[in-house]
Design an enzyme around this catalytic site. Sequence first.
Site, PDB file in Angstrom:
ATOM      1  CB  THR A  17      -0.879  -0.055   1.182  1.00  0.00           C
ATOM      2  OG1 THR A  17      -1.529  -1.149   1.253  1.00  0.00           O
ATOM      3  CG2 THR A  17      -2.081   1.117   1.316  1.00  0.00           C
ATOM      4  CB  SER A 112       3.672   4.263   8.329  1.00  0.00           C
ATOM      5  OG  SER A 112       2.570   5.324   8.587  1.00  0.00           O
ATOM      6  CG  HIS A 113       0.933   2.995  11.299  1.00  0.00           C
ATOM      7  ND1 HIS A 113       1.132   3.098   9.982  1.00  0.00           N
ATOM      8  CD2 HIS A 113       0.403   1.756  11.621  1.00  0.00           C
ATOM      9  CE1 HIS A 113       0.485   2.156   9.440  1.00  0.00           C
ATOM     10  NE2 HIS A 113       0.191   1.271  10.156  1.00  0.00           N
ATOM     11  CG  ASP A 276       2.288   8.352  11.449  1.00  0.00           C
ATOM     12  OD1 ASP A 276       2.247   9.475  11.283  1.00  0.00           O
ATOM     13  OD2 ASP A 276       1.999   7.382  10.361  1.00  0.00           O
ATOM     14  CG  ASP A 278       5.515   8.191   8.156  1.00  0.00           C
ATOM     15  OD1 ASP A 278       4.466   8.119   8.850  1.00  0.00           O
ATOM     16  OD2 ASP A 278       5.098   8.307   6.628  1.00  0.00           O
ATOM     17  CG  ASP A 280       1.704   9.592   6.984  1.00  0.00           C
ATOM     18  OD1 ASP A 280       1.802   9.051   8.270  1.00  0.00           O
ATOM     19  OD2 ASP A 280       1.867   8.873   5.955  1.00  0.00           O
ATOM     20  NE  ARG A 281      -1.468   5.610   9.475  1.00  0.00           N
ATOM     21  CZ  ARG A 281      -1.831   4.349   9.455  1.00  0.00           C
ATOM     22  NH1 ARG A 281      -2.576   4.276  10.733  1.00  0.00           N
ATOM     23  NH2 ARG A 281      -1.900   3.711   8.517  1.00  0.00           N
ATOM     24  CB  THR A 343      -7.339   1.111   1.202  1.00  0.00           C
ATOM     25  OG1 THR A 343      -8.506   1.181   1.641  1.00  0.00           O
ATOM     26  CG2 THR A 343      -6.380   1.426   2.335  1.00  0.00           C
ATOM     27  CE  LYS A 375      -1.317   8.022   6.135  1.00  0.00           C
ATOM     28  NZ  LYS A 375      -1.689   7.107   5.192  1.00  0.00           N
ATOM     29  NE  ARG A 495      -5.853  -2.345   7.708  1.00  0.00           N
ATOM     30  CZ  ARG A 495      -4.853  -2.252   8.286  1.00  0.00           C
ATOM     31  NH1 ARG A 495      -5.043  -2.697   9.947  1.00  0.00           N
ATOM     32  NH2 ARG A 495      -3.694  -2.132   8.288  1.00  0.00           N
TER      33      ARG A 495
HETATM   34  C1  G1P Z   1      -3.102   1.105   5.839  1.00  0.00           C
HETATM   35  C2  G1P Z   1      -4.414   2.122   6.057  1.00  0.00           C
HETATM   36  C3  G1P Z   1      -4.470   2.937   4.704  1.00  0.00           C
HETATM   37  C4  G1P Z   1      -3.114   3.838   4.610  1.00  0.00           C
HETATM   38  C5  G1P Z   1      -1.860   2.946   4.561  1.00  0.00           C
HETATM   39  C6  G1P Z   1      -0.721   3.748   4.645  1.00  0.00           C
HETATM   40  O1  G1P Z   1      -2.945   0.397   4.811  1.00  0.00           O
HETATM   41  O2  G1P Z   1      -5.570   1.202   6.134  1.00  0.00           O
HETATM   42  O3  G1P Z   1      -5.811   3.718   4.856  1.00  0.00           O
HETATM   43  O4  G1P Z   1      -3.187   4.430   3.421  1.00  0.00           O
HETATM   44  O5  G1P Z   1      -1.832   2.072   5.742  1.00  0.00           O
HETATM   45  O6  G1P Z   1      -0.673   4.530   5.931  1.00  0.00           O
HETATM   46  P1  G1P Z   1      -3.345  -1.177   4.837  1.00  0.00           P
HETATM   47  O7  G1P Z   1      -2.691  -1.881   5.952  1.00  0.00           O
HETATM   48  O8  G1P Z   1      -4.760  -1.123   5.426  1.00  0.00           O
HETATM   49  O9  G1P Z   1      -3.277  -1.832   3.431  1.00  0.00           O
HETATM   50 ZN    ZN Z   2       2.396   7.417   8.587  1.00  0.00          ZN
END
Ligand code: G1P
Ligand code: ZN
Length: 542
Positions: A17, A112-113, A276, A278, A280-281, A343, A375, A495
């Site tokens: 993603t 990211s997170h 988070d 990086d 962006d959240r 997504t 974001k 999810r």
């Molecule tokens: C997840 C979130 C999605 C976001 C992505 C990157 O992806 O659901 O909205 O854009 O992290 O931060 P997923 O793990 O669901 O593919």
């Molecule tokens: Zn992030």
Amino acid sequence: MIKTVPTKPFADQKPGTSGLRKKVPVFQQKNYSENFIQSIFDSLEGFKGKTLVIGGDGRFHNREVIQTAVKMAAANGFGRVLVGQGGLLSTPAASHVIRKHKAFGGIVLSASHNPGGPDGDFGIKYNISNGGPAPEKITEAVFARTKVIDRYLISDAPDVALDRIGTNEIEGMRVQVFDPVADYQALMEELFDFDVIRDMFAGTFRMRFDAMHAITGPYARAILEKTLGAPEGTVVNGTPLPDFGGHHPDPNLVHAKALHDLMMAKEAPDFGAASDGDGDRNLIIGRNIFVTPSDSLALLSANAHLAPGYAKGIAGIARSMPTSMAADRVAERLKVKCYETPTGWKFFGNLLDAGLATICGEESAGTGSNHVREKDGLWAVLLWLNILGKRKESVENIVFQHWRDYGRNFYTRHDYEEVDTERANGLMNHIRGFLGKTDIPPLGSKTLVKSDDFAYHDPVDQSDSKGQGLRFLFKDGSRIIYRLSGTGTAGATIRVYIERYEPDPAKQGGDTQAALSDLIAIARNLAEIETRTGRSAPTVIT
Ligand code: G1P
Ligand code: ZN
């Protein structure tokens, strides 16, 4: 000297993603990062002599890969590289720097997170010249290249002094180490009414910002405390650490529990927020009330005109498919379009570039606008502050008023993490078997209007993305959606997204899980979650 190093492909370098994400030890394998970075360069054309932005969220292994990326950029013929001081750059700031300095693209190192540290996660993502994540066309080309790569190019120059602002040179390429906060802060000052926010902090208004030992610490301190006059100590966990202090830098109610508890306590400040790994959240909590990201998207869209950057109104809203439909109602009232995308932030890029959407958001705590192509956590916090300063009401009142006006979309997401991949695929196939059918016993008395595997046709570049989530849409506006995460690094994450619309103000209070209990039960039965995964409860509920 530029060296050509022979290498062999790795079979597991498919970007998800949001770029390539793996455990740190995977990235530490010899040539692993080099292969992926070279595959990115090999998939691009026309960057000779141009500028590349490089930065990361400061997690474990960040500095090593920054050095590698700089030396490979020099060997591959970039003319200039801009690197954030200390190798640090938040994802939204990277997007802005790419745009402002007309760079060819950027390499953002982040997971990211996800947790960091020697056994944590790491990631590499490529962003294009509009500042946004590379579209699928490019990520697919990169993946194809990783499967056949047989050499990479790298300079054997010594490491760049990452902590000193200034200009160096490698193989004729300029390396500029710059302040990662300055450009970003200037952009925020253009968009928001800093005087209104400053007045609020000069009075009794108090907030807490939890930077979760991640990248937004330096940004939040500079903007909230030093510029807007919030008292020192407003920003907590403000020093970025390679392992985020041992925590998940994920601003949700599980990992930012301390902030949530504070906001629900008697002595709560007026406003609580977190971001988070990086940057962006965002997490938004008012005194006594958690604002779901889906509601936040709707509220920010409805009130954006109160900030100077959006005073002329917004052109449209875009939300990812699983995000609640609260924003759709705002769009309707504003007489603008609401786009529904798969997504992942990369799908918003075209809509923003074409001027079709101004504000975008995802249920996963991501909100942003056309000011960058990612974001942006602090942007959401500042827009909230701007709105609070203008409306002079509490977060709780603003949210309740919104529900009374538009109706409330009760919304929850249940995640089942680290499920065995085969079992998770089996579960998805089982659900897929129901698509298009009308007689589905687990649905009970619910009337289904439509079930499908979400597909998106991009109105700008006409590309099609299929297989983006299994949807069950009911007559009363409720929805149940299933998808597999594309960002996890261990097993599969299932999810389940559940939503119900409640127009009646008398029924808008109460606990979300209770309000959705019948749909939650249906979702579990339909997917046979317990028997297929062995899990009696979700790992995380948001
Ligand atoms: C997840 C979130 C999605 C976001 C992505 C990157 O992806 O659901 O909205 O854009 O992290 O931060 P997923 O793990 O669901 O593919
Ligand atoms: Zn992030």
